[in-house]
Design a protein around this motif. Structure first.
Motif, PDB file in Angstrom:
ATOM      1  N   ASP A 106       0.786  -1.087  -0.024  1.00  0.00           N
ATOM      2  CA  ASP A 106      -0.243   0.031  -0.215  1.00  0.00           C
ATOM      3  C   ASP A 106       0.870   1.231  -0.126  1.00  0.00           C
ATOM      4  OD1 ASP A 106      -2.416  -1.383   0.068  1.00  0.00           O
ATOM      5  OD2 ASP A 106      -2.433  -1.594   2.155  1.00  0.00           O
ATOM      6  N   ALA A 107       0.955   1.936  -1.101  1.00  0.00           N
ATOM      7  CA  ALA A 107       1.820   3.097  -1.365  1.00  0.00           C
ATOM      8  C   ALA A 107       1.352   4.330  -0.591  1.00  0.00           C
ATOM      9  CB  ALA A 107       1.855   3.275  -2.662  1.00  0.00           C
ATOM     10  N   LEU A 108       1.972   5.244   0.101  1.00  0.00           N
ATOM     11  CA  LEU A 108       1.771   6.280   0.458  1.00  0.00           C
ATOM     12  C   LEU A 108       2.244   7.531  -0.388  1.00  0.00           C
ATOM     13  CD1 LEU A 108       2.944   5.669   4.120  1.00  0.00           C
ATOM     14  CD2 LEU A 108       0.617   6.054   3.424  1.00  0.00           C
ATOM     15  N   PRO A 109       1.365   8.203  -0.818  1.00  0.00           N
ATOM     16  CA  PRO A 109       1.906   9.486  -1.724  1.00  0.00           C
ATOM     17  C   PRO A 109       2.388  10.377  -0.990  1.00  0.00           C
ATOM     18  CG  PRO A 109      -0.575   9.523  -1.348  1.00  0.00           C
ATOM     19  CD  PRO A 109      -0.095   8.223  -0.715  1.00  0.00           C
ATOM     20  N   VAL A 110       3.736  10.801  -1.159  1.00  0.00           N
ATOM     21  CA  VAL A 110       4.227  11.693  -0.417  1.00  0.00           C
ATOM     22  C   VAL A 110       4.895  12.949  -1.365  1.00  0.00           C
ATOM     23  CG1 VAL A 110       5.237  10.211   1.122  1.00  0.00           C
ATOM     24  CG2 VAL A 110       6.791  10.471  -1.054  1.00  0.00           C
ATOM     25  N   PHE A 111       5.117  14.047  -0.676  1.00  0.00           N
ATOM     26  CA  PHE A 111       5.869  15.335  -1.251  1.00  0.00           C
ATOM     27  C   PHE A 111       6.838  16.085  -0.331  1.00  0.00           C
ATOM     28  CE2 PHE A 111       1.879  16.678   0.581  1.00  0.00           C
ATOM     29  CZ  PHE A 111       2.111  17.954   0.968  1.00  0.00           C
ATOM     30  N   GLU A 112       7.610  16.817  -0.778  1.00  0.00           N
ATOM     31  CA  GLU A 112       8.475  17.415   0.144  1.00  0.00           C
ATOM     32  C   GLU A 112       7.890  18.898   0.351  1.00  0.00           C
ATOM     33  OE1 GLU A 112      13.087  18.452   0.861  1.00  0.00           O
ATOM     34  OE2 GLU A 112      12.364  17.490  -1.049  1.00  0.00           O
ATOM     35  N   ASP A 113       7.572  19.321   1.557  1.00  0.00           N
ATOM     36  CA  ASP A 113       7.187  20.759   1.824  1.00  0.00           C
ATOM     37  C   ASP A 113       8.411  21.939   1.505  1.00  0.00           C
ATOM     38  OD1 ASP A 113       8.352  20.630   4.309  1.00  0.00           O
ATOM     39  OD2 ASP A 113       6.548  20.539   5.280  1.00  0.00           O
ATOM     40  N   LEU A 114       7.817  22.861   1.938  1.00  0.00           N
ATOM     41  CA  LEU A 114       8.993  23.922   1.857  1.00  0.00           C
ATOM     42  C   LEU A 114       9.958  23.867   2.920  1.00  0.00           C
ATOM     43  CD1 LEU A 114       6.636  26.964   0.552  1.00  0.00           C
ATOM     44  CD2 LEU A 114       8.313  25.427  -0.777  1.00  0.00           C
ATOM     45  N   ALA A 115       9.716  23.447   3.958  1.00  0.00           N
ATOM     46  CA  ALA A 115      10.598  23.222   5.168  1.00  0.00           C
ATOM     47  C   ALA A 115      11.382  22.096   5.042  1.00  0.00           C
ATOM     48  CB  ALA A 115       9.910  23.165   6.447  1.00  0.00           C
ATOM     49  N   GLY A 116      11.207  21.428   4.101  1.00  0.00           N
ATOM     50  CA  GLY A 116      12.125  20.148   3.877  1.00  0.00           C
ATOM     51  C   GLY A 116      11.521  18.765   4.640  1.00  0.00           C
ATOM     52  N   ASN A 117      10.172  18.980   4.846  1.00  0.00           N
ATOM     53  CA  ASN A 117       9.911  17.616   5.492  1.00  0.00           C
ATOM     54  C   ASN A 117       8.867  16.788   4.237  1.00  0.00           C
ATOM     55  OD1 ASN A 117      10.227  18.289   8.183  1.00  0.00           O
ATOM     56  ND2 ASN A 117       8.613  19.978   7.804  1.00  0.00           N
ATOM     57  N   LEU A 118       9.097  15.384   4.854  1.00  0.00           N
ATOM     58  CA  LEU A 118       8.272  14.425   3.999  1.00  0.00           C
ATOM     59  C   LEU A 118       6.930  14.471   4.445  1.00  0.00           C
ATOM     60  CD1 LEU A 118       8.731  12.525   1.524  1.00  0.00           C
ATOM     61  CD2 LEU A 118       9.282  10.668   3.115  1.00  0.00           C
ATOM     62  N   CYS A 119       5.790  14.821   3.550  1.00  0.00           N
ATOM     63  CA  CYS A 119       4.455  14.932   4.160  1.00  0.00           C
ATOM     64  C   CYS A 119       3.755  13.846   3.181  1.00  0.00           C
ATOM     65  CB  CYS A 119       3.759  16.336   3.872  1.00  0.00           C
ATOM     66  SG  CYS A 119       4.794  17.371   4.680  1.00  0.00           S
ATOM     67  N   ILE A 120       2.544  13.382   3.863  1.00  0.00           N
ATOM     68  CA  ILE A 120       1.671  12.352   3.049  1.00  0.00           C
ATOM     69  C   ILE A 120       0.798  13.306   2.285  1.00  0.00           C
ATOM     70  CG2 ILE A 120      -0.466  10.855   3.368  1.00  0.00           C
ATOM     71  CD1 ILE A 120       1.100   9.601   5.772  1.00  0.00           C
ATOM     72  N   GLY A 121       0.297  12.812   1.124  1.00  0.00           N
ATOM     73  CA  GLY A 121      -0.591  13.505   0.125  1.00  0.00           C
ATOM     74  C   GLY A 121       0.046  13.928  -1.150  1.00  0.00           C
ATOM     75  N   TYR A 122      -0.745  14.568  -1.557  1.00  0.00           N
ATOM     76  CA  TYR A 122      -0.311  15.164  -2.951  1.00  0.00           C
ATOM     77  C   TYR A 122      -0.170  16.549  -3.131  1.00  0.00           C
ATOM     78  CZ  TYR A 122      -2.515  10.602  -4.096  1.00  0.00           C
ATOM     79  OH  TYR A 122      -2.659   9.445  -4.156  1.00  0.00           O
ATOM     80  N   ARG A 123       1.196  17.058  -3.691  1.00  0.00           N
ATOM     81  CA  ARG A 123       1.447  18.504  -3.941  1.00  0.00           C
ATOM     82  C   ARG A 123       0.264  19.168  -4.344  1.00  0.00           C
ATOM     83  NH1 ARG A 123       6.281  20.638  -3.077  1.00  0.00           N
ATOM     84  NH2 ARG A 123       7.633  18.645  -3.686  1.00  0.00           N
ATOM     85  N   LYS A 124      -0.270  20.142  -3.778  1.00  0.00           N
ATOM     86  CA  LYS A 124      -1.367  21.133  -4.198  1.00  0.00           C
ATOM     87  C   LYS A 124      -0.382  21.973  -5.233  1.00  0.00           C
ATOM     88  CE  LYS A 124      -4.069  19.765  -1.176  1.00  0.00           C
ATOM     89  NZ  LYS A 124      -3.929  18.289  -1.255  1.00  0.00           N
ATOM     90  N   SER A 125      -0.966  22.291  -6.398  1.00  0.00           N
ATOM     91  CA  SER A 125      -0.403  23.043  -7.311  1.00  0.00           C
ATOM     92  C   SER A 125      -0.680  24.413  -7.378  1.00  0.00           C
ATOM     93  CB  SER A 125      -1.084  22.631  -8.676  1.00  0.00           C
ATOM     94  OG  SER A 125      -0.735  21.391  -9.159  1.00  0.00           O
TER      95      SER A 125
END
Length: 125
Positions: A106-125
Motif C-alpha cells: 500500500d503506497a503512501l503518496p508523498v511530497f516535500e514541503d517548503l521546510a524540507g519535510n516529507l509529507c503524506i498526500g499530493y502536492r497542491k499546484s
C-alpha cells in the motif's frame, strides 16, 4: 491512483509530516511509526535515483512488517524490497509483488514541503 492507505483506521490525514526528507537515504530503508488517532501506522521509505518511495510497512501476505526478522530488506541491486518473514519480493517503484500471489504494497503518496519535510498526500499546484 491507488489510495488503499486511506482504509487503515489509523491512517494519518493528508498533509501529515512523516519525517525530514533528508533522513531518507539513497538505497537504504527507513522505518517509522506515524501516530494518528492514538495508534501507530508502520511506514517504510527509501530513495531510488533521487526519488522517494513510501509504503505502509505491512506485507500483504500476513501484514507483518517487511523488516519483521531483519532490517536488511533491500535487494542487492537496490530495486526491490524483500519481506524478511516469508520471502516475498516487491518492486520499489510500484509496490507490485514479484513473487507468490501477494497483493501490492500500500503506497503512501508523498511530497516535500517548503521546510524540507516529507509529507503524506499530493502536492497542491
Amino acid at each position: 491512483m491507488h489510495d488503499a492507505w486511506r482504509n487503515y483506521a489509523n491512517a494519518p490525514k493528508e498533509g501529515a509530516i512523516i519525517c525530514p526528507s533528508n533522513v531518507i537515504k539513497e538505497g537504504k530503508a527507513h522505518y517509522m511509526e506515524m501516530m494518528s488517532n492514538n495508534e501507530s501506522l508502520p511506514v517504510i521509505a527509501t530513495r531510488l535515483n533521487g526519488r522517494i518511495y513510501c509504503y505502509v510497512n505491512a506485507c500483504p501476505h500476513q501484514y507483518l512488517p517487511l523488516n519483521y526478522r531483519s532490517d536488511n530488506i533491500i535487494s542487492s541491486d537496490g530495486q526491490r524490497f524483500l519481506c524478511s518473514a516469508h520471502g516475498a519480493v516487491f518492486d520499489i517503484k510500484t509496490g507490485n509483488c514479484l513473487t507468490n500471489d501477494c497483493d501490492k504494497l500500500d503506497a503512501l503518496p508523498v511530497f516535500e514541503d517548503l521546510a524540507g519535510n516529507l509529507c503524506i498526500g499530493y502536492r497542491k499546484s
